[in-house]
Write a protein that holds these residues in place. Sequence first.
Motif, PDB file in Angstrom:
ATOM      1  N   GLY A 125       6.198   9.250 -21.236  1.00  0.00           N
ATOM      2  CA  GLY A 125       6.703   8.045 -20.586  1.00  0.00           C
ATOM      3  C   GLY A 125       5.897   7.663 -19.358  1.00  0.00           C
ATOM      4  O   GLY A 125       5.581   6.486 -19.144  1.00  0.00           O
ATOM      5  N   GLY A 126       5.536   8.651 -18.538  1.00  0.00           N
ATOM      6  CA  GLY A 126       4.748   8.365 -17.351  1.00  0.00           C
ATOM      7  C   GLY A 126       3.362   7.865 -17.687  1.00  0.00           C
ATOM      8  O   GLY A 126       2.833   6.956 -17.024  1.00  0.00           O
ATOM      9  N   GLU A 127       2.753   8.431 -18.740  1.00  0.00           N
ATOM     10  CA  GLU A 127       1.426   7.981 -19.151  1.00  0.00           C
ATOM     11  C   GLU A 127       1.473   6.560 -19.697  1.00  0.00           C
ATOM     12  O   GLU A 127       0.580   5.747 -19.430  1.00  0.00           O
ATOM     13  N   CYS A 128       2.523   6.250 -20.467  1.00  0.00           N
ATOM     14  CA  CYS A 128       2.663   4.880 -20.979  1.00  0.00           C
ATOM     15  C   CYS A 128       2.803   3.884 -19.830  1.00  0.00           C
ATOM     16  O   CYS A 128       2.245   2.780 -19.877  1.00  0.00           O
ATOM     17  N   LYS A 129       3.555   4.266 -18.812  1.00  0.00           N
ATOM     18  CA  LYS A 129       3.729   3.376 -17.662  1.00  0.00           C
ATOM     19  C   LYS A 129       2.401   3.150 -16.956  1.00  0.00           C
ATOM     20  O   LYS A 129       2.088   2.031 -16.515  1.00  0.00           O
ATOM     21  N   ARG A 130       1.579   4.177 -16.828  1.00  0.00           N
ATOM     22  CA  ARG A 130       0.277   4.031 -16.190  1.00  0.00           C
ATOM     23  C   ARG A 130      -0.654   3.143 -17.025  1.00  0.00           C
ATOM     24  O   ARG A 130      -1.429   2.362 -16.478  1.00  0.00           O
ATOM     25  N   VAL A 131      -0.558   3.259 -18.348  1.00  0.00           N
ATOM     26  CA  VAL A 131      -1.347   2.372 -19.205  1.00  0.00           C
ATOM     27  C   VAL A 131      -0.898   0.931 -19.015  1.00  0.00           C
ATOM     28  O   VAL A 131      -1.717   0.007 -18.932  1.00  0.00           O
ATOM     29  N   SER A 132       0.407   0.734 -18.929  1.00  0.00           N
ATOM     30  CA  SER A 132       0.944  -0.611 -18.726  1.00  0.00           C
ATOM     31  C   SER A 132       0.445  -1.202 -17.409  1.00  0.00           C
ATOM     32  O   SER A 132       0.081  -2.382 -17.340  1.00  0.00           O
ATOM     33  N   ILE A 133       0.407  -0.399 -16.373  1.00  0.00           N
ATOM     34  CA  ILE A 133      -0.129  -0.856 -15.083  1.00  0.00           C
ATOM     35  C   ILE A 133      -1.634  -1.108 -15.196  1.00  0.00           C
ATOM     36  O   ILE A 133      -2.169  -2.076 -14.648  1.00  0.00           O
ATOM     37  N   GLY A 134      -2.317  -0.232 -15.925  1.00  0.00           N
ATOM     38  CA  GLY A 134      -3.755  -0.392 -16.084  1.00  0.00           C
ATOM     39  C   GLY A 134      -4.135  -1.681 -16.789  1.00  0.00           C
ATOM     40  O   GLY A 134      -5.184  -2.272 -16.501  1.00  0.00           O
ATOM     41  N   LEU A 135      -3.303  -2.145 -17.718  1.00  0.00           N
ATOM     42  CA  LEU A 135      -3.584  -3.406 -18.401  1.00  0.00           C
ATOM     43  C   LEU A 135      -3.667  -4.561 -17.413  1.00  0.00           C
ATOM     44  O   LEU A 135      -4.440  -5.503 -17.604  1.00  0.00           O
ATOM     45  N   GLU A 136      -2.858  -4.516 -16.367  1.00  0.00           N
ATOM     46  CA  GLU A 136      -2.896  -5.572 -15.355  1.00  0.00           C
ATOM     47  C   GLU A 136      -4.021  -5.342 -14.354  1.00  0.00           C
ATOM     48  O   GLU A 136      -4.693  -6.283 -13.939  1.00  0.00           O
ATOM     49  N   LEU A 137      -4.236  -4.084 -13.967  1.00  0.00           N
ATOM     50  CA  LEU A 137      -5.329  -3.800 -13.035  1.00  0.00           C
ATOM     51  C   LEU A 137      -6.688  -4.099 -13.661  1.00  0.00           C
ATOM     52  O   LEU A 137      -7.651  -4.387 -12.950  1.00  0.00           O
ATOM     53  N   ALA A 138      -6.769  -4.040 -14.971  1.00  0.00           N
ATOM     54  CA  ALA A 138      -8.031  -4.347 -15.648  1.00  0.00           C
ATOM     55  C   ALA A 138      -8.472  -5.777 -15.384  1.00  0.00           C
ATOM     56  O   ALA A 138      -9.656  -6.097 -15.490  1.00  0.00           O
ATOM     57  N   ALA A 139      -7.524  -6.645 -15.046  1.00  0.00           N
ATOM     58  CA  ALA A 139      -7.849  -8.038 -14.737  1.00  0.00           C
ATOM     59  C   ALA A 139      -8.147  -8.252 -13.263  1.00  0.00           C
ATOM     60  O   ALA A 139      -8.383  -9.385 -12.839  1.00  0.00           O
ATOM     61  N   ALA A 140      -8.166  -7.192 -12.459  1.00  0.00           N
ATOM     62  CA  ALA A 140      -8.422  -7.287 -11.014  1.00  0.00           C
ATOM     63  C   ALA A 140      -7.543  -8.344 -10.351  1.00  0.00           C
ATOM     64  O   ALA A 140      -8.046  -9.284  -9.744  1.00  0.00           O
ATOM     65  N   PRO A 141      -6.216  -8.221 -10.458  1.00  0.00           N
ATOM     66  CA  PRO A 141      -5.343  -9.251  -9.875  1.00  0.00           C
ATOM     67  C   PRO A 141      -5.306  -9.152  -8.361  1.00  0.00           C
ATOM     68  O   PRO A 141      -5.608  -8.111  -7.769  1.00  0.00           O
ATOM     69  N   LYS A 142      -4.940 -10.252  -7.714  1.00  0.00           N
ATOM     70  CA  LYS A 142      -4.740 -10.245  -6.267  1.00  0.00           C
ATOM     71  C   LYS A 142      -3.361  -9.713  -5.900  1.00  0.00           C
ATOM     72  O   LYS A 142      -3.153  -9.187  -4.821  1.00  0.00           O
ATOM     73  N   VAL A 143      -2.405  -9.888  -6.823  1.00  0.00           N
ATOM     74  CA  VAL A 143      -1.031  -9.446  -6.598  1.00  0.00           C
ATOM     75  C   VAL A 143      -0.576  -8.690  -7.842  1.00  0.00           C
ATOM     76  O   VAL A 143      -0.837  -9.116  -8.965  1.00  0.00           O
ATOM     77  N   LEU A 144       0.089  -7.562  -7.645  1.00  0.00           N
ATOM     78  CA  LEU A 144       0.627  -6.771  -8.743  1.00  0.00           C
ATOM     79  C   LEU A 144       2.137  -6.674  -8.569  1.00  0.00           C
ATOM     80  O   LEU A 144       2.624  -6.165  -7.564  1.00  0.00           O
ATOM     81  N   ILE A 145       2.879  -7.200  -9.544  1.00  0.00           N
ATOM     82  CA  ILE A 145       4.341  -7.179  -9.511  1.00  0.00           C
ATOM     83  C   ILE A 145       4.831  -6.288 -10.646  1.00  0.00           C
ATOM     84  O   ILE A 145       4.375  -6.400 -11.784  1.00  0.00           O
ATOM     85  N   LEU A 146       5.778  -5.422 -10.318  1.00  0.00           N
ATOM     86  CA  LEU A 146       6.287  -4.474 -11.303  1.00  0.00           C
ATOM     87  C   LEU A 146       7.812  -4.531 -11.318  1.00  0.00           C
ATOM     88  O   LEU A 146       8.451  -4.487 -10.261  1.00  0.00           O
ATOM     89  N   ASP A 147       8.384  -4.625 -12.500  1.00  0.00           N
ATOM     90  CA  ASP A 147       9.831  -4.646 -12.670  1.00  0.00           C
ATOM     91  C   ASP A 147      10.313  -3.248 -13.039  1.00  0.00           C
ATOM     92  O   ASP A 147      10.118  -2.789 -14.161  1.00  0.00           O
ATOM     93  N   GLU A 148      10.896  -2.557 -12.044  1.00  0.00           N
ATOM     94  CA  GLU A 148      11.421  -1.202 -12.206  1.00  0.00           C
ATOM     95  C   GLU A 148      10.396  -0.269 -12.853  1.00  0.00           C
ATOM     96  O   GLU A 148      10.596   0.235 -13.959  1.00  0.00           O
ATOM     97  N   PRO A 149       9.283  -0.018 -12.184  1.00  0.00           N
ATOM     98  CA  PRO A 149       8.236   0.831 -12.774  1.00  0.00           C
ATOM     99  C   PRO A 149       8.661   2.279 -12.954  1.00  0.00           C
ATOM    100  O   PRO A 149       8.057   2.999 -13.758  1.00  0.00           O
ATOM    101  N   THR A 150       9.667   2.736 -12.204  1.00  0.00           N
ATOM    102  CA  THR A 150      10.087   4.137 -12.307  1.00  0.00           C
ATOM    103  C   THR A 150      11.217   4.336 -13.300  1.00  0.00           C
ATOM    104  O   THR A 150      11.695   5.457 -13.467  1.00  0.00           O
ATOM    105  N   SER A 151      11.648   3.272 -13.957  1.00  0.00           N
ATOM    106  CA  SER A 151      12.759   3.384 -14.906  1.00  0.00           C
ATOM    107  C   SER A 151      12.383   4.297 -16.066  1.00  0.00           C
ATOM    108  O   SER A 151      11.326   4.162 -16.677  1.00  0.00           O
ATOM    109  N   GLY A 152      13.255   5.244 -16.374  1.00  0.00           N
ATOM    110  CA  GLY A 152      13.027   6.147 -17.488  1.00  0.00           C
ATOM    111  C   GLY A 152      12.135   7.328 -17.181  1.00  0.00           C
ATOM    112  O   GLY A 152      11.879   8.137 -18.076  1.00  0.00           O
TER     113      GLY A 152
END
Length: 649
Positions: free
Chosen positions: A207-234
């Motif tokens: 579960g933790g690795e999947c969450k990091r992949v999910s975050i990585g998908l957004e960081l791959a776009a080099a965003p200026k703002v990163l918003i996460l909806d309950e990243p620690t859930s589960g």
Amino acid sequence: MRRFSLSSDLTKLFRSWRRRRHGGQQTAVDMSSQEGTGSPDKEPAQLLNFPFSSVDDDASTPPLQITFADVGFRIRGRATDILSGLHGSCEAGSILGVMGPSGSGKSSFVNLLSGRNEAITGEFYLNGYRMRSAELRSLIGFVPQDDLVLPELTVRENLLHSARVMLGGQLGDPALGEYVDSLIVALGLARVQDQMVGSVARRGLSGGECKRVSIGLELAAAPKVLILDEPTSGLDATAALSLMQLLREVSRCGIMVICVIHQPRAEIFALLDNLMLLNLGKQVYFGPAAEAQTYFEALGYGFSSFSNPADTIMDILPSHAWADTTPSLSAAKEAKSCTPVADTYNNTALDEAGDAPLQVPDILRSLQQRRASWSRQVWLCFRRGTVQQTRQTASFCLEIISASVIGVTIGLTIYEFHGHMFQGIYHPPFELLSSAVNYRMVAEQGLLACLAIACAAGPPGVKLLGEEKLIFRREQQTGHSRSAYFLGKNLSVLLRMFLASLHYTTFYMILSTPTISFGLQLAISFLYFYCMYGLGCIVAAITHREDGPLVCMLSCLVISALGGCAPRLALVKTWNLGWFWYMWPGTWLSEAFYNENTAPFAYLYQLDDASRFTGYKNGRTGFDIGLLLLIGTLYRVIAYPLFVAVGWR
């Protein structure tokens, strides 16, 4: 004017990671990532070939600030507001936590801030420039609560696809590969980078690795703002803390991080720079997280020295009458008073020196220019879809077996006739020698072919897009082209359709030995597969995933029955309903099948009499094939706006 560089945030991210990596302890993942890269004594830049390493630290982007004033949200038909009167300010380089009881509006707020919901009141500003929802979406990377990642791809393949789409307009594949490798190591995923993500049925990552992949998908776009909806859930307590520490590092590299946090442990609460508290859609507190306890103590609430301050605050929120105290909150007042107006800044952002105005629209335009071209995105989505198809071994084999079994079954129905399915009236002067005519068997075989192919192709057509609607929605909101995704996905399944139709045609032709040529039978079978897959796309867009296969099966069977066999097309025309039958692909497959199985007997039988009886016209097989292609394409043209209007919600 100083040149604006959108890559500076991630440049600082990885430089910070490299400094920490060489200035302290190394994890097992860090050590494994050094294998084959050279000696640890080398400079960090030599150990990590980050594609944006040429960016000068002094040319960093101006600090960004998002402010919002009087933000509210109400669902149509509902008497009360989901959110109302929200004020605040979020700065680059900080992490903002949004907390509150269940139903307080936390997820609704981050959906509004990320531009995912346009039904809002109030205003959002970026350094004084008023932002529209579409502009917010291009600026922000949003990580949903559920981990929406393609399970058939590896960690690296998922991240690399996102990077190619979002940065492919400015970087080539070698630079993107190095960039993704750096991102994988920074996320602590080097050990599992070549492992498929997996799904609930076929587990791959934790579960933790999947969450990091999910975050990585957004960081791959080099965003200026990163918003996460309950990243620690589960996640368990250790994994949740590790993830929040990662987000802390991301924020310290100049990226604005905003996350919904539910009941955080004390160590996680201490990582927050600012805190926004919501209750019943109202803003209770907005200010430094470290001062939240002092604020509530001033209101008369006690905090035990042995308790988690976050737990105490969460206990206080539902029990206090905030309607009377909210207007007097100093934090809310300060957030409201510092909210800039567009006219004050003349729609510009200032650089670090404060003397060179930088147009915010130029920033947004630069973000758009970084994305790969539309044609490139089509190719990337096609290639990714093809990889998915090759790894869906069980479903692919099941489809091939189904097509083969159906071909055998229908072929056996006329095996004993040895291909003699048609018998008509002889040409003059031999009419009196004619035996009983048989006009219906050819039409019945066309009907059986339609029904069989519908059973084999309909459910896979639903699965083509039905199981990935949420992933499509996420990628569209990230900035991927919806049309490129839709087209690439449909193109990637053509080979699969061809192989299924090839197996069906082969077994059918061997057993039934009809007079139609193998090539033409394969062509019309493939095109009918194409039509049924397209119909499956429409059903997938307007139904829930669990209902899609059944609805599609029924729709395909009904449409396939309208092929002009029973009732006969000639009879239907007397009802003035021929136009309705002509709308569906079964009519055109049956007519092509009829023509090719009767044309070889034109020297012997009067085909015009058979045509009047059945209602099919002779000699227009090419026209029938063209209409099958047109109808299958039209189904997809209809399905696409349905996905946009319905399926992406």
